[in-house]
Every structure is written in structure tokens, then in C-alpha cells.
Design an enzyme around this catalytic site. Structure first.
Site, PDB file in Angstrom:
ATOM      1  N   SER A   1       0.850  -1.186   0.000  1.00 43.50           N
ATOM      2  CA  SER A   1       0.000   0.000   0.000  1.00 43.50           C
ATOM      3  C   SER A   1       0.895   1.249   0.000  1.00 43.50           C
ATOM      4  O   SER A   1       1.703   1.406  -0.912  1.00 43.50           O
ATOM      5  CB  SER A   1      -0.946  -0.043   1.196  1.00 43.50           C
ATOM      6  OG  SER A   1      -1.988   0.884   1.063  1.00 43.50           O
TER       7      SER A   1
ATOM      8  N   HIS B   1      -7.442  -5.751  -1.077  1.00 46.27           N
ATOM      9  CA  HIS B   1      -6.320  -5.084  -0.406  1.00 46.27           C
ATOM     10  C   HIS B   1      -5.838  -5.837   0.834  1.00 46.27           C
ATOM     11  O   HIS B   1      -4.751  -5.564   1.340  1.00 46.27           O
ATOM     12  CB  HIS B   1      -6.756  -3.663  -0.021  1.00 46.27           C
ATOM     13  CG  HIS B   1      -5.638  -2.695   0.193  1.00 46.27           C
ATOM     14  ND1 HIS B   1      -4.782  -2.311  -0.819  1.00 46.27           N
ATOM     15  CD2 HIS B   1      -5.231  -2.012   1.302  1.00 46.27           C
ATOM     16  CE1 HIS B   1      -3.904  -1.441  -0.344  1.00 46.27           C
ATOM     17  NE2 HIS B   1      -4.153  -1.239   0.938  1.00 46.27           N
TER      18      HIS B   1
END
Length: 684
Positions: free
Chosen positions: A531, A646
Site C-alpha cells: 500500500s 487489499h
């Protein structure tokens, strides 16, 4: 049935990704109404069909059961091959509501009598149900659901017409055209009805203490929701919906006060962006929004944790949190609110006590060990159920100070204890840690960068880090400026300038590790992160060639395209950088902070890992980085995971988590070989 208990740890010299398989993950501790017992969830990994396993194509999957403990006896309440979760006590403690998800369809609501008998299924909704909420009088259970709505447009090959600013979301993929409704189940009769059909999605619900209705959190319209501008609403059992606040900012939770006339709000006030800490505020429930006196003490939000320069909630990351991690603040009495907060690399419990008259309230530590993390808790009266972990101890369930699980024993190799490594900054001392393998031989040095950027590394147990150390690699991880837990100024330091002081801190910390631990081999180093950590990995390899390998996971490389493709892109850069992709004046500044602009400088062999359904950092970011590295002749490998989002590294499907770890380890083994080995292999 007894708690899962493993055999002795494996003696294998280099454990692999399959060391994840024997782990059992605790979640959702729920203390009983009298505070003397707790229900919780244990999630294990087992073959999808253990009776007829496919030897050529194993399918490890999560299975979860609900357990019950009184601090002395701990036993399983549910069994089978389902995913049972969300255990919730009835107010009289005679019944447990929970959800059960089978092989197909959504999770359905069940009731289990604790005095004996089988669980009874109460719903059959195609969309499944959210976590159940008992009314304080025990007469009703509220939950959210999309009901029997079905979206078969993709299956039928139909066009999808989009008119809302938010239409996809990480972990959910396509958002429904009609938001989930709030349902109300009358427990004695079994009558189920739609209580409220909102125009905008509801994000949090809480019953009022007299069972006269609920408070919930939702935006006023879709565009406000896309800009994280939410409000608190009052929905009576019989009456009209009423907007309670003009907050116009993020609201994480609403906690009604015992007097039924006030409530605590967890969030950020209007005008504050993503860098602002979440705090607790006290507001009146009944006020006239159109005419209230903003100078009135009652009408003005009162910050309950004033002077406590730490965010409410747990921001310390770990990869063993599979399942719900409740951390909603709880009123212990009419003057004391219990909440969790991130303090440096730890997370503990604190109390905020209301002040008398004009005197401010106070914040005190309740249950806080600066070397541990409490990622989940619930409390009722004198009872407290929680999960506690340490960097070298697996998460365990604790009831009223007594550890009732022994899940650390499932780890198939010894856990190692990290060493703290401080580093200097303009704002004072920063800190990080290094996890070293056993022995005295030189070892490769891995630099890991956390995501967020407003999250935290620290004292949470991380299987992946322990695996590196068990395989003979040192892992270095830190909290550069921008991280949570070190005060508001520390977070604000990178507002509008990603890739500046944060990059300086990361490299300063890594140099401190190399200088203070001579075992680290400077010729065998790697940088990795996910990320924001993936962004920083791309940024560093585009600005230095000091690393021999890089792994960029769910990363960002182009801040301009991210703004229009991420599920949070409409607002995120405004909050983080004071910029946005749709304003011409901002585009050059965003491009200046994009690693893609500097990709021609990259020389480091790079492994790219990304999930196809990652809508937080969309996969187009990985595709751009892969294409650019390919064009510049950089050794690169791109691994795409279908069906994942994610959260792959933390709670993704077990077989895909194993594949991800395998790719990581193979890449590191390939490029971090000793210099003598590289020299011998060079002619070939």
C-alpha cells in the site's frame, strides 16, 4: 471438544509458507452481561473437503467456530465446516445470537440457547445479514442486509449503468444500487420486518439504552459519503427519522450515553483531513439543528480525550487478525468511557472521565502494557474480554485478566524477540525494531515499510516477520514520520509531501540498523512494503540503487491515475496532500510525487504483487509499474491474485496467502545470495 493443541514445533531448519497452516486465529471476544464469561471465535485452516482432498490441488480454507469460556472451562459451542461468527449475548445471558455462513450464500442469523438445545436459524436472506444487535430489553434484534436483492448483470453479460460517485469498494467489489436495509426481528414472535430503507449506506448502528430506538451513522447523500462527510441519525421504534448532527466529517462509531440524552461520537471534526487523529466527543441527543445555540455548553461538542495526543483505536498492524476485531468504546458508568488508543508501537485501554462543572475531564491508563497490543475488546460493568498479543507472542483471548487460550503453541517454529532501534529526526527520536535470526553468521537485511501511511508497526505479532527470521533473514521495520502513535505533529509532518521526510526517516533507521548490528550484510539488502509501503518501495528504488532486491505489494506509482480509480480517490489526496487529480494546478505537484516519473532510474530487481479486486490501490498501478520496468530492462516479475482485495496478506484465502509468501521467499532467496555465490554464478 477441547481447544486445538499442536504437536511439538517442527525441527525444519528453514520453515516455509506452510507454517501458516497450523495457526488458529482468535477474534470477536464478547463478554457476557454479568461480566463473568465470554464468547469468542476461533478460525482454523483446513482442507476445503477433508473427506476427499485433492492431492494435486490442495484447497486450504478458513473454518470458524464459536467458543465459550468462564475463565476456568473453555469449550466449543458450535461445530462443523461452516464459518460461524458474530456471537452476541442476549441481555438475560440465556441465548447467543450468531451468524453462520455455509458453502453458498450469505451468513444467516441463528439463535443458540445456552441452557441446552440446537441452534435455530432465523433468516433466509440471499444477501445475508450483518452482525446482530440485541435491544437492551431483549425483545428485538437489529441487523443490516440487502435482503433478497440479486445482481446478476455480470453473469448475464448486461451493461452496468453507473450514476453514483461510489460504485466499487475494497472487499466488496460492486456496491449494490440499493443500500442495505436495517431490519428488525421481534424475538418472541419471530416476526421480521424492514425497519428503515436508507438512501445512503449505514455504517454504524447502536441501540439507545431504553430500547426506544437506535442511533446510526450515514451521510446525507452519496456525494457527501464519497467525501467522508457523515452524520448521526436517530431512528425511534415508532416515529420519524431525525438528523442529530451537522458533523460533515468522518464518524467511526456512535456510543449512546447511559442517560439516553447524550452520546459519544468517535471521529474527526469538520475541516480535518485524514491526518487528524480520531478522538471522542460528547454531544446531546435532543437539539434543534436549525436553531440551537452554538455557544451553549450542551450543544457544543465536548472532546472527552482532551490532552491525550494519541488516536483512539488500534493502528498497530499484524497479519494474524482473521475475523472481527471489536474496539467500540464502552461506557463503564455515566461518567467513565473505556476506549483503546495507539501509543507508540503499542495499543492499550484507557478511560476518559467527564469533568465536573467547568473542569475538563481526565484520561488515564486502564489496561496498557507498552510492549503489547490489544486489537479487540468488549466490556460490561466489571467484566472485560480482550485479545492481547506481543511481537513474540501470538494473539490470545483474555477474560478478566486470565488467559483462556493457548494458541501460541501452534507456531511451528520458535518466535524471536525484536530489538528496538532508535533514530534521530527533527521532531525528536523515532523508533523501529529489528528481528534477528539465531546465530552469529552474517545475514541478509530486509527493510519493511508499513502502509497507511497513518498506521503503525510495533508490538503486534507478525507471522511473516517471524518466518523471515526463522529462515535466517533479519527484518527491520520502523515508524517514520506520518505513522500513528507518536502525536499529532508526527502525523502532520508528511501532509502534502510524501517521499520527503518519511523517506529520510526510513533510510536513517535502516542505516542505524546496519551500524548497530554488524551481522547485517550490506551487500544483501532488500526493501519491501504494501500500500503506502509499496509506494515508498517504488519511490526508494527510483531514487537509490542501494538495495539488491525489491518487493512492491498493492502499491501506488501514479498519484494522478490513483485519484480517479481508487475507491477513496475522490477525497484521499485532498486529505493527505491538499491536492487533487481533477485540478489542473495540482497535477504537476502530484506527478512530482509519483514514482512513475522517476522509473527510468530504477535498477533494482523488483517483484510486483497485487490483487485483481484491490479497489483501494487498484491493480492498474501495478500494471503501469510493470510496463515501465519492462521497458527499462529491469528484472521484474508480476504476480496477480484473482478474487483477492487489499487485505490479501492479512486475511486473504489461505492458499493465496501461501502463494504470496512463496513468491516473496523465492525472490529474496534468488537475489540475496552471498557475494561469493554471486561471483561464482556470474559467468553462467
Amino acid at each position: 471438544m477441547t481447544l486445538p493443541h499442536p504437536s511439538a514445533p517442527s525441527a525444519a531448519a528453514r520453515p516455509g509458507p506452510d507454517s501458516l497452516l497450523p495457526l488458529v486465529f482468535p477474534s470477536d471476544p464478547q463478554v457476557s452481561p454479568d461480566g463473568q464469561a465470554a464468547a469468542f471465535v476461533l478460525t482454523r485452516i483446513e482442507e476445503d473437503n477433508p473427506r476427499t482432498p485433492d492431492r494435486d490441488f490442495p484447497k486450504p480454507r478458513y473454518r470458524s467456530q464459536i467458543w465459550l469460556t468462564d475463565g476456568t472451562l473453555t469449550r466449543a459451542l458450535t461445530q462443523g465446516e461452516n464459518r460461524d461468527g458474530s456471537p452476541r449475548w442476549s441481555p438475560d445471558a440465556h441465548t447467543l445470537a450468531f451468524t453462520r455462513k455455509g458453502e453458498e450464500g450469505g451468513a444467516q442469523l441463528h439463535l443458540l440457547p445456552l441452557t441446552g438445545g440446537e441452534a435455530r436459524r432465523l433468516t433466509d436472506l440471499r444477501g445475508g445479514v450483518g452482525a446482530p444487535l440485541w435491544s437492551p430489553d431483549g425483545q428485538f434484534i437489529a441487523f443490516t442486509s440487502t435482503g433478497d436483492d440479486e445482481d446478476k448483470r455480470d453473469e448475464r453479460g448486461e451493461a452496468r449503468v453507473i450514476t453514483k460517485p461510489r460504485y466499487r469498494f475494497n472487499g466488496r467489489d460492486w456496491l449494490p444500487d440499493t443500500p442495505a436495509r436495517l431490519y428488525r426481528l421481534h424475538v418472541p414472535s419471530g416476526e421480521l420486518s424492514v425497519w428503515h430503507a436508507p438512501d445512503v449506506e449505514i455504517s454504524d448502528v447502536a441501540w439507545l439504552p431504553d430500547s426506544s430506538g437506535v442511533l446510526f451513522v450515514a451521510a446525507t447523500d452519496e456525494l457527501a459519503g464519497a467525501h467522508w462527510q457523515q452524520e448521526v441519525w436517530h431512528l425511534p421504534m415508532n416515529g420519524d427519522l431525525r438528523q442529530v448532527t451537522r458533523w460533515a466529517s468522518a464518524v467511526n462509531a456512535v456510543i449512546p450515553h447511559p442517560d439516553g440524552q447524550h452520546f459519544a461520537l468517535l471521529g474527526r471534526p469538520a475541516g480535518q483531513g485524514n491526518t487528524e487523529h480520531t478522538h471522542l466527543y460528547l454531544l446531546p441527543l435532543h437539539s434543534d439543528l436549525d436553531s440551537r445555540d452554538l455557544n451553549s455548553r450542551e450543544a457544543t461538542p465536548v472532546r472527552l480525550d482532551a490532552g491525550h495526543d494519541h488516536p483512539v483505536g488500534n493502528g498497530v498492524g499484524g497479519d494474524c487478525h482473521v475475523g472481527a476485531m471489536p474496539e467500540r468504546p464502552v461506557w463503564l458508568d455515566d461518567r467513565t468511557l473505556l476506549f483503546s488508543a495507539t501509543v507508540r508501537g503499542s495499543c492499550g485501554l484507557f478511560t476518559a472521565t467527564l469533568g465536573e462543572g467547568d473542569q475538563p475531564g481526565t484520561v488515564q491508563a486502564h489496561t496498557h502494557d507498552p510492549q503489547t497490543v490489544i486489537p479487540a475488546f468488549t466490556a460490561r460493568g466489571s467484566g472485560l474480554a480482550l485479545i492481547r498479543e506481543r511481537a513474540d507472542r501470538f494473539p490470545e483471548i483474555i477474560l478478566n485478566g486470565t488467559q483462556v487460550t493457548h494458541l501460541h503453541a501452534n507456531l511451528p517454529f520458535p518466535a524471536r524477540t525484536p530489538t528496538r532501534v532508535p533514530f534521530p529526526t527533527d521532531l525528536g527520536e523515532g523508533e523501529g525494531w529489528i528481528l534477528l535470526p539465531d546465530g552469529t553468521d552474517p545475514v541478509p537485511a530486509l527493510l519493511s515499510i508499513h502502509g497507511g501511511p497513518h498506521t503503525d508497526y510495533g508490538h503486534a505479532f507478525t507471522h511473516e516477520f517471524q518466518l523471515y527470521a526463522a529462515r535466517g533473514q533479519a527484518i527491520c521495520y520502523s515508524n517514520p514520520r506520518g505513522s500513528l502513535g507518536y502525536g499529532q505533529a508526527w502525523v502532520n509532518a508528511i501532509h502534502g509531501r510524501w517521499g520527503s521526510v518519511d523517506a529520510d526517516d526510513i533510510l536513517t533507521f535502516f542505516d542505524a540498523c546496519l551500524d548497530t548490528h554488524p551481522r547485517l550484510d550490506r551487500t544483501r539488502t532488500a526493501v519491501m512494503g504494501g500500500s503506502y509501503g509499496g509506494f515508498m518501495t517504488n519511490w526508494l528504488t527510483a531514487h537509490t540503487t542501494r538495495f539488491q532486491a525489491a518487493i512492491t505489494d498493492r502499491s501506488i506509482c501514479n498519484l494522478l491515475s490513483f485519484g480517479g480509480t481508487s475507491d477513496i480517490g475522490l477525497r484521499f489526496w485532498d486529505d493527505e496532500l491538499g491536492l487533487n487529480f481533477h485540478r489542473r494546478a495540482d497535477t504537476l505537484k502530484l506527478w512530482d510525487m509519483s514514482p512513475l516519473q522517476y522509473v527510468e532510474n530504477v535498477k533494482t530487481p523488483t517483484l510486483i504483487v497485487h490483487s485483481v479486486l484491490d479497489h483501494r490501490c487498484p491493480i492498474e498501478q501495478a500494471e503501469q509499474w510493470y510496463a515501465a520496468l519492462t521497458l527499462h530492462g529491469v528484472p521484474v516479475r508480476f504476480v496477480r491474485f484473482p478474487g483477492e482485495d487489499h487485505e490479501l496478506s492479512r486475511s486473504g484465502r489461505p492458499d493465496r496467502r501461501l502463494k504470496r509468501l512463496t513468491e516473496y521467499l523465492n525472490w529474496l532467496d534468488r537475489y540475496l545470495v552471498p557475494s561469493t555465490t554471486r561471483a561464482e554464478a556470474a559467468p553462467a
